[in-house]
Design an enzyme around this catalytic site. Sequence first.
Site, short mmCIF file in Angstrom:
data_model
loop_
_atom_site.label_atom_id
_atom_site.label_comp_id
_atom_site.label_asym_id
_atom_site.label_seq_id
_atom_site.Cartn_x
_atom_site.Cartn_y
_atom_site.Cartn_z
CD GLU A 135 -2.94 1.23 2.29
OE1 GLU A 135 -3.20 2.17 2.93
OE2 GLU A 135 -3.48 0.15 2.75
CG HIS A 149 -6.80 3.29 0.30
ND1 HIS A 149 -7.12 4.46 0.51
CD2 HIS A 149 -5.44 3.08 0.84
CE1 HIS A 149 -5.99 5.14 1.27
NE2 HIS A 149 -4.90 4.13 1.53
CG ASP A 189 -0.76 4.32 4.43
OD1 ASP A 189 -0.72 4.59 3.28
OD2 ASP A 189 -1.67 4.48 5.25
#
Length: 327
Positions: free
Chosen positions: A7, A162, A289
């Site tokens: 991600e 997401h 992230d």
Amino acid sequence: MKKIALEEAFAVPGIEKLTPGSLSLREFTQKMPKLLDLGEERLQAMDENEVEISVLSTTCPGIQGIVDASQEQPLARQWNDYLAEAVARHPTRYRGFAALPMRDPEAAAEELTRAVKELGMVGAMINGYDNSGDNPPTYYDAPEYVDFWKTAAALDVPVYLHPRTAPAERITYAGFPEMRGAAWGFHVETGEHVLRMILSGLFDKVPSARLVIGHMGELLPYWAWRIDHRIAVEGWDQVAAETGRGRKHTVTEYLKRNITITTSGTFDTPGLVHAISVMGHERVLFSIDYPYEDAREACDWMDGVDLPYDVKEAIAYTNAKKFLKLA
């Protein structure tokens, strides 16, 4: 310990003009230089933390927040071409998740097919509900999306859902803007979206569909027992069956069958241990992230987490290598 991260966000230049809603997110403006960087700085952060491969995807709200809904399809195509070019410059370090025009399920299936077969994408990243053009939010449990999920299953690629900022009409957040985003609303919104998919019977209609959710499961592994318990006690399965939403399995069982979670932005050992206890470590993948989270913090945590080495290695690297079919 070498790692694969799933991600990892980037931004196309000028995206803030196309998705002005992104400007309401403090972290978006704070991280813009890093979001735009697909070269030296990002690769350095990977090298310093033993991240062998980053799977890149457009930052939220992405295509799902485009103001002009008619531009979703051409922009998705442009953004995917842009990402494919970046991956081609660093083919051993990057992979890509495609952006998709989800307002039109047929167009989304077509673009996913193109992105996988022609551009080499390893799946797709959908940034939550679609409200392009200021339309009401669209969720992907709706019957018109079944063929899209069948396309993803036939291509044998995962779809990563997401979070997005919770819709503005949620009056529970009035006066508390910090609740709408990554501290809370992101995860409640996404957890509810996934729960809708499960309760709609989607994963019985498309049993080989593979869904990925981040942030240690968007609260679902921690609440699955309670959901299943109250649905059973209150007799909701019978009601669902009578209204065409019958399911073969419990929510917990679907988490183990169709859902894979990542550690993105959630570097919490008790949370990881609980998620493993519910889903098994085979369904947990490492993510940072980046650039919203610090790569060093994420990777130091993963390296030092108190789990057997083979379990850590699987979460950090080997699960993702198999899941994404990386050579």
